[in-house]
Design an enzyme around this catalytic site. Sequence first.
Site, PDB file in Angstrom:
ATOM      1  N   ASN A   1      39.763  42.040  32.341  1.00 15.90           N
ATOM      2  CA  ASN A   1      38.669  40.733  32.474  1.00 15.90           C
ATOM      3  C   ASN A   1      37.399  41.386  32.479  1.00 15.90           C
ATOM      4  O   ASN A   1      37.177  42.545  33.075  1.00 15.90           O
ATOM      5  CB  ASN A   1      38.810  40.018  33.839  1.00 15.90           C
ATOM      6  CG  ASN A   1      37.940  38.841  33.747  1.00 15.90           C
ATOM      7  OD1 ASN A   1      37.726  38.119  32.940  1.00 15.90           O
ATOM      8  ND2 ASN A   1      37.237  38.633  34.992  1.00 15.90           N
TER       9      ASN A   1
ATOM     10  N   HIS B   1      33.354  40.750  33.564  1.00 14.20           N
ATOM     11  CA  HIS B   1      32.844  39.867  34.729  1.00 14.20           C
ATOM     12  C   HIS B   1      31.392  40.382  34.579  1.00 14.20           C
ATOM     13  O   HIS B   1      30.813  41.553  34.710  1.00 14.20           O
ATOM     14  CB  HIS B   1      33.259  40.133  36.099  1.00 14.20           C
ATOM     15  CG  HIS B   1      32.627  39.353  37.080  1.00 14.20           C
ATOM     16  ND1 HIS B   1      32.877  38.095  37.396  1.00 14.20           N
ATOM     17  CD2 HIS B   1      31.791  39.860  37.975  1.00 14.20           C
ATOM     18  CE1 HIS B   1      32.110  37.638  38.350  1.00 14.20           C
ATOM     19  NE2 HIS B   1      31.420  38.637  38.803  1.00 14.20           N
TER      20      HIS B   1
ATOM     21  N   SER C   1      31.094  44.187  34.319  1.00 10.12           N
ATOM     22  CA  SER C   1      32.244  45.074  34.687  1.00 10.12           C
ATOM     23  C   SER C   1      33.318  44.586  33.948  1.00 10.12           C
ATOM     24  O   SER C   1      33.706  43.408  33.777  1.00 10.12           O
ATOM     25  CB  SER C   1      32.367  45.143  36.390  1.00 10.12           C
ATOM     26  OG  SER C   1      31.309  45.384  37.068  1.00 10.12           O
TER      27      SER C   1
ATOM     28  N   ASP D   1      38.234  38.524  40.833  1.00 11.31           N
ATOM     29  CA  ASP D   1      37.213  39.753  40.545  1.00 11.31           C
ATOM     30  C   ASP D   1      37.430  40.996  41.137  1.00 11.31           C
ATOM     31  O   ASP D   1      36.458  41.619  41.339  1.00 11.31           O
ATOM     32  CB  ASP D   1      35.822  39.242  40.439  1.00 11.31           C
ATOM     33  CG  ASP D   1      35.429  37.911  39.454  1.00 11.31           C
ATOM     34  OD1 ASP D   1      34.934  36.999  39.982  1.00 11.31           O
ATOM     35  OD2 ASP D   1      36.272  37.905  38.547  1.00 11.31           O
TER      36      ASP D   1
HETATM   37  C1  GRF Z   1      30.155  36.286  29.376  1.00 10.28           C
HETATM   38  O1  GRF Z   1      28.887  36.159  30.160  1.00 10.28           O
HETATM   39  C2  GRF Z   1      31.223  36.701  30.187  1.00 10.28           C
HETATM   40  O2  GRF Z   1      30.573  38.096  31.033  1.00 10.28           O
HETATM   41  C3  GRF Z   1      32.005  35.805  30.898  1.00 10.28           C
HETATM   42  O3  GRF Z   1      31.934  34.652  30.026  1.00 10.28           O
HETATM   43  C4  GRF Z   1      30.551  34.805  29.474  1.00 10.28           C
HETATM   44  C5  GRF Z   1      30.700  34.082  27.934  1.00 10.28           C
HETATM   45  O4  GRF Z   1      31.447  35.037  27.310  1.00 10.28           O
HETATM   46  N1  GRF Z   1      32.951  36.213  31.256  1.00 10.28           N
HETATM   47  P1  GRF Z   1      31.907  34.812  25.750  1.00 10.28           P
HETATM   48  O5  GRF Z   1      30.805  34.766  24.798  1.00 10.28           O
HETATM   49  O6  GRF Z   1      32.668  33.441  25.689  1.00 10.28           O
HETATM   50  O7  GRF Z   1      32.784  35.977  25.265  1.00 10.28           O
END
Ligand code: GRF
Length: 195
Positions: A106, A108, A135, A144
């Site tokens: 994942n 985060h 991370s 997380d």
């Molecule tokens: C990002 O900020 C990521 O860190 C979090 O979801 C947000 C959107 O990500 N997990 P994405 O554009 O859908 O990949």
Amino acid sequence: KRVAILISGGGSNMVRLAEDMIDDHPARPVLVLSNVPDAGGLAKARALGIPTEVVNHRDFKGDREGFEKALISTIDPYEPDVLALAGFMRILTSEFVGHYAGRMLNIHPSLLPKYKGLHTHTRAIDAGDTEAGCSVHEVTAELDGGPILGQARVPVVAGDTEDSLSARVLVQEHGLYPAVLRRFVSGDRSPVLLP
Ligand code: GRF
């Protein structure tokens, strides 16, 4: 190696992961799954020629176990070696995590272990932090939690808002996640630390 990517929204991380898995990269994306039927990332996945699936968590109101059983029965026919959560916004139980133990990642948007959970950028700004970041970690039953496989740091600058900081961090996410996935599918667990 076969990689399934789980999304809930725009899927910008998914796109960067998919675009990196070409040529001599040891992995290929075999599935993009969303819990949100109209997630923007689904159209991007289709444009990249990646099979897509939707398992709508709203079809399982209050039945977390049923939702996760549907996820597993949808995912497993694609026989993924690795699951990459990329903007996937559902909390997963230890049963689901156990089914993919040791092969689920994942990303985060904080420098874990700081700021687990939501609203990470606002919390960093409100705390007066001078740096923030993202991370990539192995997913365990602890939200997380799990071993850190990579981190990228950015400065927090005066006047930063959640939007300006999240945009700065997102750029780093797009470099970090593909770098971590390359190592992970090659069996290398040494952390990627950027810059
Ligand atoms: C990002 O900020 C990521 O860190 C979090 O979801 C947000 C959107 O990500 N997990 P994405 O554009 O859908 O990949």
